[in-house]
Design a protein around this motif. Structure first.
Motif, PDB file in Angstrom:
ATOM      1  N   GLU A 172       6.056  46.483  39.913  1.00  0.00           N
ATOM      2  CA  GLU A 172       6.764  45.955  38.755  1.00  0.00           C
ATOM      3  C   GLU A 172       7.877  44.992  39.186  1.00  0.00           C
ATOM      4  O   GLU A 172       8.093  43.952  38.566  1.00  0.00           O
ATOM      5  CB  GLU A 172       7.350  47.107  37.931  1.00  0.00           C
ATOM      6  CG  GLU A 172       6.299  47.860  37.134  1.00  0.00           C
ATOM      7  CD  GLU A 172       6.897  49.017  36.353  1.00  0.00           C
ATOM      8  OE1 GLU A 172       7.988  49.498  36.757  1.00  0.00           O
ATOM      9  OE2 GLU A 172       6.284  49.446  35.363  1.00  0.00           O
ATOM     10  N   GLU A 173       8.577  45.324  40.266  1.00  0.00           N
ATOM     11  CA  GLU A 173       9.612  44.424  40.768  1.00  0.00           C
ATOM     12  C   GLU A 173       9.013  43.084  41.189  1.00  0.00           C
ATOM     13  O   GLU A 173       9.562  42.017  40.921  1.00  0.00           O
ATOM     14  CB  GLU A 173      10.342  45.074  41.941  1.00  0.00           C
ATOM     15  CG  GLU A 173      11.224  46.247  41.545  1.00  0.00           C
ATOM     16  CD  GLU A 173      11.879  46.896  42.741  1.00  0.00           C
ATOM     17  OE1 GLU A 173      11.567  46.479  43.888  1.00  0.00           O
ATOM     18  OE2 GLU A 173      12.702  47.814  42.543  1.00  0.00           O
TER      19      GLU A 173
ATOM     20  N   TRP B  85       0.404  41.389  31.497  1.00  0.00           N
ATOM     21  CA  TRP B  85       0.766  40.296  32.403  1.00  0.00           C
ATOM     22  C   TRP B  85      -0.387  39.300  32.481  1.00  0.00           C
ATOM     23  O   TRP B  85      -1.561  39.690  32.479  1.00  0.00           O
ATOM     24  CB  TRP B  85       1.053  40.831  33.812  1.00  0.00           C
ATOM     25  CG  TRP B  85       2.247  41.736  33.849  1.00  0.00           C
ATOM     26  CD1 TRP B  85       2.253  43.086  33.727  1.00  0.00           C
ATOM     27  CD2 TRP B  85       3.604  41.333  34.011  1.00  0.00           C
ATOM     28  NE1 TRP B  85       3.532  43.582  33.803  1.00  0.00           N
ATOM     29  CE2 TRP B  85       4.389  42.508  33.986  1.00  0.00           C
ATOM     30  CE3 TRP B  85       4.248  40.107  34.191  1.00  0.00           C
ATOM     31  CZ2 TRP B  85       5.770  42.489  34.128  1.00  0.00           C
ATOM     32  CZ3 TRP B  85       5.629  40.084  34.336  1.00  0.00           C
ATOM     33  CH2 TRP B  85       6.375  41.266  34.299  1.00  0.00           C
TER      34      TRP B  85
ATOM     35  N   GLY C  83       3.491  44.928  27.343  1.00  0.00           N
ATOM     36  CA  GLY C  83       3.516  45.101  28.787  1.00  0.00           C
ATOM     37  C   GLY C  83       2.361  44.457  29.513  1.00  0.00           C
ATOM     38  O   GLY C  83       2.051  44.830  30.656  1.00  0.00           O
TER      39      GLY C  83
ATOM     40  N   LEU D 159       6.236  41.775  40.006  1.00  0.00           N
ATOM     41  CA  LEU D 159       5.782  41.072  38.799  1.00  0.00           C
ATOM     42  C   LEU D 159       6.943  40.391  38.092  1.00  0.00           C
ATOM     43  O   LEU D 159       6.846  39.229  37.668  1.00  0.00           O
ATOM     44  CB  LEU D 159       5.091  42.061  37.854  1.00  0.00           C
ATOM     45  CG  LEU D 159       3.768  42.659  38.331  1.00  0.00           C
ATOM     46  CD1 LEU D 159       3.304  43.772  37.395  1.00  0.00           C
ATOM     47  CD2 LEU D 159       2.689  41.570  38.431  1.00  0.00           C
ATOM     48  N   TYR D 160       8.054  41.110  37.954  1.00  0.00           N
ATOM     49  CA  TYR D 160       9.207  40.529  37.268  1.00  0.00           C
ATOM     50  C   TYR D 160       9.805  39.374  38.072  1.00  0.00           C
ATOM     51  O   TYR D 160      10.313  38.402  37.500  1.00  0.00           O
ATOM     52  CB  TYR D 160      10.263  41.597  37.002  1.00  0.00           C
ATOM     53  CG  TYR D 160       9.977  42.425  35.761  1.00  0.00           C
ATOM     54  CD1 TYR D 160      10.151  41.880  34.494  1.00  0.00           C
ATOM     55  CD2 TYR D 160       9.526  43.743  35.866  1.00  0.00           C
ATOM     56  CE1 TYR D 160       9.875  42.632  33.352  1.00  0.00           C
ATOM     57  CE2 TYR D 160       9.244  44.487  34.740  1.00  0.00           C
ATOM     58  CZ  TYR D 160       9.426  43.932  33.478  1.00  0.00           C
ATOM     59  OH  TYR D 160       9.150  44.655  32.348  1.00  0.00           O
TER      60      TYR D 160
ATOM     61  N   ARG E 202       4.966  37.815  30.935  1.00  0.00           N
ATOM     62  CA  ARG E 202       4.826  39.162  30.389  1.00  0.00           C
ATOM     63  C   ARG E 202       4.661  39.048  28.877  1.00  0.00           C
ATOM     64  O   ARG E 202       5.525  38.509  28.192  1.00  0.00           O
ATOM     65  CB  ARG E 202       6.043  40.022  30.715  1.00  0.00           C
ATOM     66  CG  ARG E 202       5.857  41.491  30.336  1.00  0.00           C
ATOM     67  CD  ARG E 202       7.087  42.306  30.746  1.00  0.00           C
ATOM     68  NE  ARG E 202       6.870  43.732  30.527  1.00  0.00           N
ATOM     69  CZ  ARG E 202       7.085  44.365  29.369  1.00  0.00           C
ATOM     70  NH1 ARG E 202       7.508  43.667  28.319  1.00  0.00           N
ATOM     71  NH2 ARG E 202       6.867  45.661  29.256  1.00  0.00           N
TER      72      ARG E 202
ATOM     73  N   GLN F 169      13.740  33.326  27.240  1.00  0.00           N
ATOM     74  CA  GLN F 169      12.437  32.781  27.626  1.00  0.00           C
ATOM     75  C   GLN F 169      12.482  31.263  27.766  1.00  0.00           C
ATOM     76  O   GLN F 169      11.471  30.591  27.666  1.00  0.00           O
ATOM     77  CB  GLN F 169      11.385  33.171  26.585  1.00  0.00           C
ATOM     78  CG  GLN F 169      11.221  34.663  26.397  1.00  0.00           C
ATOM     79  CD  GLN F 169      10.738  35.358  27.665  1.00  0.00           C
ATOM     80  OE1 GLN F 169      10.060  34.752  28.501  1.00  0.00           O
ATOM     81  NE2 GLN F 169      11.093  36.618  27.827  1.00  0.00           N
TER      82      GLN F 169
ATOM     83  N   THR G  53       0.366  46.981  34.104  1.00  0.00           N
ATOM     84  CA  THR G  53       0.704  47.279  35.500  1.00  0.00           C
ATOM     85  C   THR G  53      -0.286  48.266  36.113  1.00  0.00           C
ATOM     86  O   THR G  53      -0.676  48.126  37.289  1.00  0.00           O
ATOM     87  CB  THR G  53       2.127  47.850  35.577  1.00  0.00           C
ATOM     88  OG1 THR G  53       3.029  46.971  34.890  1.00  0.00           O
ATOM     89  CG2 THR G  53       2.589  47.976  37.025  1.00  0.00           C
TER      90      THR G  53
ATOM     91  N   ALA H 208       7.680  36.474  37.366  1.00  0.00           N
ATOM     92  CA  ALA H 208       7.961  35.988  36.013  1.00  0.00           C
ATOM     93  C   ALA H 208       9.247  35.177  35.987  1.00  0.00           C
ATOM     94  O   ALA H 208       9.351  34.164  35.284  1.00  0.00           O
ATOM     95  CB  ALA H 208       8.050  37.156  35.039  1.00  0.00           C
ATOM     96  N   ALA H 209      10.239  35.597  36.791  1.00  0.00           N
ATOM     97  CA  ALA H 209      11.503  34.863  36.836  1.00  0.00           C
ATOM     98  C   ALA H 209      11.317  33.469  37.401  1.00  0.00           C
ATOM     99  O   ALA H 209      12.075  32.545  37.062  1.00  0.00           O
ATOM    100  CB  ALA H 209      12.527  35.637  37.676  1.00  0.00           C
TER     101      ALA H 209
END
Length: 777
Positions: free
Chosen positions: A48-49, A68, A66, A51-52, A62, A118, A30, A55-56
């Protein structure tokens, strides 16, 4: 004009973040992305929010540490996802790559482990795209993340009605491996009751874990064998209806063979050949006859000539029957029904060796010397007429138990006395062949089959072991002898065909197996594969027999079909194939065609090279799927049989040990239940994978493979196919510790892992809520 002191540039969009990750050309943390996007430290949480969130939606991955990266930056492959009930699963790579996606082939195409959390939006059996994670995977398997669902393969999903609101139903899949729910509108008609089992067709995704669906059928209550059988067929996508082309080709076949069909065939109708099968057998594809000779015996095995009727495409033949048989691979057997490889017009009629009816067959004739040594076999197309349709238990009554009523019934049939005299010789020859095979090192994995009884409503009222005896073994010996004779003939002729191969277990598996056997008190005299038979012989007749046989079976590679000969370890055979069941196995049908080719009899083109290898892969896949159906069906039968017996006591033997608990096989039925580690008593337990044991740190109590114990049935979940047991006694401690033999429910509570304590409290709350007390503690 200069920027004001309070001015802040807008936060980067999702596309800008993705471009920044791609521009780095390597996985980044990050902090590195903050610098790449020229963001201040105070925006780290916002980044970070973002990025997540990406990812969702499977647009970022990830990694460990940590890092990406973009999914496309890692090696991707496509495969079929097999979900686990506890979450996560495995992806089996496809042999053919999708456009733009690499595919692994050959021995390196190992299953990819998908950790819990995952799996993305994937369902069990979906075709998915996986990004392989760098670094060490899950044991021997690489690790990956599912980044896309390429194909949703489940078109029918059994589900329970959990809630009704007006004319809308909220349903959960009966298969706990499916992490979704369904919203079903019922515009008219009677509403299914709560708890009913429906068959749904998924239609549209409404949220990440919610889909709309329409009703295809209402099964009603799921406590009947018929409903459970239907569930298994749907879960495993078992074949159902035959294609119109296959049915038309079957209907066009003559009901009786023509005179020209007998040309070049040996006439066996003067011999009292008999079929021997189970009482519920639906197809009869082999018959036997044994004749005493001055030098020993002569064995005749006549097998239905399916290849006369089912021909590959070409030479004016449509090949629809052959294509259907290859797709199905084998017949799929269930307790109440069968999904046959061939339409009933062939499997139950034209090809079936029914008594008193002339049938076309392929003959394997083998002379045996007085000590059981086979001579040169001869092969021929033939015509035969079965003298009797006999069952294993009928012949047990006649040949083994010598029951007067059974003998009178058999000898009262036409040719009955000749059949009885012939079978006496057959029993003697089979015993000799069994001894000969034992001396060469063949393994006797005599595992029982499940048997059950149902009431008028189809509910299972009893489940136990189907009894095996020497009549079963008689038939097996003759089929093995015929299969070996054909394999030797085709090997020497250097024709392309499929061997039935069972490789030797590798050194690591053997080492682990022998460690487990030693822990169970069955240390062999020498640790090599040749000593496995000694172990099996020592366990025979004891309560350890079935668990030890299953343990040995699990330690070995699965038998398979392939064009290259590697021998058959379990049978200690140098060359082996399947020939004697062409009605129900496509591999046998191919072997028949190869044998006819060796004899100069037209049978159609033989697949060879890469084509034959692909055929073998398809057959192996079908066989594994059918076996998975059988295992799940037996598990469901066990759950149905045990459902009314919660709180009752059973004897069992420890059949497996893991870090999370022990598996106990019940003595009176082929069913395993689990005792979880937190239910073994108040202690810390150390798992020894080598010795297959759990040992209490404070008590010294050790739970090992092969131990006998009394348990109480705590809970049965038909949805999760879960059978929970509780111990009623503790085994002897290894050293020191508490006094042995005390009831598990009277042990003084000691230290417990936090997760065990949480699980204990959860079960207590559930028990209080349901009014069910915990037993055996």
């Amino acid at each position: 004009m200069g920027e004001g002191r309070g001015f802040r540039p807008p936060f980067p969009s999702a596309e800008e973040v993705l471009r920044a990750v791609a521009a780095l050309n390597r996985p980044a943390r990050t902090d590195a992305l903050l610098r790449a996007l020229d963001l201040p430290r105070r925006d780290k949480k916002n980044l970070e929010e973002s990025l997540y969130l990406l990812a969702a939606h499977h647009r970022l991955l990830r990694l460990r540490g940590g890092l990406w990266t973009l999914p496309d930056k890692l090696e991707n492959l496509t495969g079929r996802f097999s979900a686990l009930s506890g979450g996560g699963g495995f992806v089996t790579p496809l042999r053919t790559a999708r456009p733009g996606v690499r595919s692994r082939k050959g021995p390196d195409a190992r299953d990819v482990h998908i950790p819990v959390g995952q799996t993305g939006d994937a369902w069990h059996k979906d075709i998915v795209r996986v990004a392989l994670m760098p670094g060490k995977g899950h044991g021997p398997s690489p690790e990956g993340r599912i980044v896309a669902v390429e194909e949703r393969t489940l078109t029918e999903v059994p589900a329970h009605v959990q809630m009704r609101t007006g004319r809308k139903l909220f349903c959960r899949p009966a298969d706990s491996r499916l992490p979704v729910a369904f919203s079903v509108d019922v515009p008219d008609g009677e509403l299914p009751r709560q708890g009913a089992l429906l068959l749904l067709a998924p239609e549209k995704q409404l949220a990440s874990d919610l889909w709309s669906a329409r009703i295809l059928g209402d099964y009603g209550h799921e406590d009947s064998m018929a409903v459970q059988e239907e569930l298994v067929k749907v879960n495993h996508q078992a074949p159902r209806d035959f294609s119109g082309a296959a049915l038309a080709e079957a209907a066009a076949l003559p009901r009786v063979f023509r005179q020209e069909d007998l040309h070049g065939r040996e006439d066996l109708r003067r011999f009292p050949l008999v079929t021997i099968d189970g009482e519920d057998a639906r197809d009869f594809d082999d018959a036997i006859h044994v004749e005493r000779t001055p030098n020993g015996w002569f064995l005749r095995v006549a097998v239905a000539d399916v290849s006369h009727y089912v021909r590959p495409r070409g030479e004016g033949r449509p090949g629809a029957l052959d294509g259907e048989a290859q797709t199905r691979g084998n017949s799929w057997y269930f307790p109440l029904s069968v999904e046959p490889m061939l339409p009933p017009a062939l499997s139950n009629d034209l090809c079936s060796l029914r008594p008193g009816e002339d049938r076309l067959a392929m003959l394997v004739g083998i002379p045996f010397s007085a000590d059981g040594t086979p001579g040169e076999a001869r092969f021929s197309p033939a015509v035969m007429r079965s003298a009797a349709r006999l069952t294993y238990d009928e012949l047990k009554d006649c040949l083994l138990d010598k029951k007067p009523d059974a003998l009178a019934l058999l000898t009262g049939q036409p040719d009955g006395q000749a059949v009885l005299d012939m079978l006496e010789q057959a029993l003697a020859l089979a015993a000799l062949l069994r001894q000969t095979r034992a001396r060469r090192g063949s393994l006797d994995l005599d595992l029982p089959e499940a048997a059950c009884r149902t009431d008028e409503a189809g509910r299972v009222v009893w489940m136990g072991h189907r009894q095996r005896h020497d009549i079963h073994r008689l038939v097996e010996e003759f089929m093995i002898a015929a299969n070996e004779a054909v394999a030797r003939r085709l090997r020497d002729a250097e024709l392309p065909f499929l061997y039935r191969v069972h490789p030797r277990p590798d050194a690591d598996r053997l080492r682990s197996l022998f460690d487990s056997l030693a822990a169970a008190g069955l240390e062999p005299q020498g640790r090599n594969a040749a000593r496995l038979r000694d172990v099996l012989d020592r366990a025979k007749g004891t309560e350890k027999e079935f668990p030890v046989s299953r343990l040995c079976l699990r330690a070995m590679p699965q038998a398979r079909y392939q064009p290259d000969n590697e021998g058959h370890f379990g049978l200690a055979s140098q060359a082996y194939c399947h020939f004697t069941s062409p009605i129900r196995r496509y591999a046998d049908l191919l072997t028949h065609r190869a044998l006819k080719t060796a004899l100069g009899v037209p049978a159609g083109a033989l697949p060879a090279g890469e084509k034959l290898r692909r055929v073998a892969e398809g057959i192996n896949k079908c066989e594994r799927a059918a076996m998975a159906c059988e295992r799940e069906m037996e598990r469901r039968m066990g759950c149905l049989a045990l459902l009314p017996h919660a709180g009752e006591r059973f004897r069992g033997v420890i059949a497996g040990v893991t870090h999370f608990g022990i598996f106990v096989e019940l003595a009176l039925m082929p069913v395993e239940g689990m005792i979880r580690t937190e239910d073994l008593g108040d202690d810390y337990y150390d798992f020894d994978a080598r010795a297959m044991s759990l040992t209490g740190r404070h008590s010294g109590v050790a739970w090992r493979m092969g131990q006998s114990l009394e348990v109480i049935l705590s809970h049965v979940s038909l949805g999760r196919l879960e059978i929970r047991l509780m111990p009623l006694e503790l085994p002897e401690p290894v050293k020191g510790g508490r006094r042995a033999g005390r009831r598990a429910g009277h042990e003084k509570r000691g230290k417990k892992r936090p997760e065990q304590a949480r699980a204990r409290r959860s079960r207590q709350r559930a028990a209080r809520g349901s009014g069910t007390g915990r037993r055996g503690r």
